[in-house]
Scaffold this motif. Structure first.
Motif, mmCIF file in Angstrom:
data_model
loop_
_atom_site.group_PDB
_atom_site.id
_atom_site.type_symbol
_atom_site.label_atom_id
_atom_site.label_comp_id
_atom_site.label_asym_id
_atom_site.label_seq_id
_atom_site.Cartn_x
_atom_site.Cartn_y
_atom_site.Cartn_z
ATOM 1 N N VAL A 111 -5.440 4.462 -4.170
ATOM 2 C CA VAL A 111 -4.400 5.498 -4.181
ATOM 3 C C VAL A 111 -3.467 5.285 -2.990
ATOM 4 O O VAL A 111 -2.236 5.278 -3.139
ATOM 5 N N ALA A 112 -4.025 5.098 -1.813
ATOM 6 C CA ALA A 112 -3.211 4.873 -0.617
ATOM 7 C C ALA A 112 -2.363 3.611 -0.770
ATOM 8 O O ALA A 112 -1.186 3.589 -0.388
ATOM 9 N N GLN A 113 -2.934 2.577 -1.352
ATOM 10 C CA GLN A 113 -2.195 1.331 -1.567
ATOM 11 C C GLN A 113 -1.012 1.550 -2.517
ATOM 12 O O GLN A 113 0.081 1.046 -2.273
ATOM 13 N N ARG A 114 -1.219 2.299 -3.583
ATOM 14 C CA ARG A 114 -0.129 2.581 -4.527
ATOM 15 C C ARG A 114 1.021 3.316 -3.832
ATOM 16 O O ARG A 114 2.186 2.977 -4.025
ATOM 17 N N TYR A 115 0.683 4.317 -3.037
ATOM 18 C CA TYR A 115 1.716 5.061 -2.324
ATOM 19 C C TYR A 115 2.430 4.163 -1.319
ATOM 20 O O TYR A 115 3.647 4.269 -1.130
ATOM 21 N N SER A 116 1.701 3.292 -0.666
ATOM 22 C CA SER A 116 2.305 2.347 0.281
ATOM 23 C C SER A 116 3.282 1.426 -0.446
ATOM 24 O O SER A 116 4.418 1.231 0.013
ATOM 25 N N GLN A 117 2.855 0.873 -1.557
ATOM 26 C CA GLN A 117 3.713 -0.041 -2.312
ATOM 27 C C GLN A 117 4.986 0.668 -2.769
ATOM 28 O O GLN A 117 6.077 0.104 -2.711
ATOM 29 N N LYS A 118 4.814 1.909 -3.226
ATOM 30 C CA LYS A 118 5.970 2.687 -3.681
ATOM 31 C C LYS A 118 6.945 2.939 -2.526
ATOM 32 O O LYS A 118 8.155 2.790 -2.677
ATOM 33 N N ALA A 119 6.412 3.296 -1.375
ATOM 34 C CA ALA A 119 7.262 3.567 -0.210
ATOM 35 C C ALA A 119 7.972 2.308 0.255
ATOM 36 O O ALA A 119 9.169 2.341 0.579
ATOM 37 N N LEU A 120 7.259 1.201 0.294
ATOM 38 C CA LEU A 120 7.872 -0.051 0.739
ATOM 39 C C LEU A 120 8.946 -0.512 -0.250
ATOM 40 O O LEU A 120 9.992 -1.010 0.153
#
Length: 136
Positions: free
Chosen positions: A120-129
């Motif tokens: 979940v944290a990785q998905r949000y990171s990818q989206k933000a980047l």
């Protein structure tokens, strides 16, 4: 028909071998928790930390510590800018992970929860980047 079956078996074996060859070895100097955590903390990005987590996983409750490091690494990419509804959505997804296996017994389910949270944290990171790159 027999010929197709004979050709299918080597194809399946080749695909399995390829998938296994793509699996990365744990880059830590040992399988000790402290060594793995050190490598995770030095990872240059959220995605790299996740790959290391996957390569070094214990498949048991020890993965919680690894997952925590990955979560923090990923959250550094987005958490400070997350406000209101998106922040609540993130917190909700993390709670879903926490509840997903809570009625299961065995340490592998604790590992599954750690991976769920890290993903979940990785998905949000990818989206933000990705959003940050579009803004440039």
């Amino acid at each position: 028909m027999l010929l197709r079956s004979c050709l299918a078996v080597p194809a399946v074996l080749f695909m399995l071998a390829t998938a296994q060859a793509a699996t990365e070895e744990c880059p830590a100097k040992s399988t000790q928790m402290d060594d793995i955590i050190a490598v995770l903390e030095k990872a240059p990005s959220c995605n790299r930390a996740m790959k290391i987590f996957e390569a070094c996983e214990y498949g048991a409750s020890g993965d919680v510590q690894f997952g925590d490091v990955v979560e923090k690494k990923c959250e550094a990419d987005f958490l400070s800018g997350l406000k209101g509804a998106p922040k609540r959505a993130y917190q909700h997804e993390m709670q879903v992970c926490d509840r997903k296996y809570r009625n299961e017994s065995g340490t592998m389910y604790i590992s599954f929860t750690a991976f769920c949270r890290a993903q979940v944290a990785q998905r949000y990171s990818q989206k933000a980047l990705k959003a940050g790159q579009k803004a440039r």
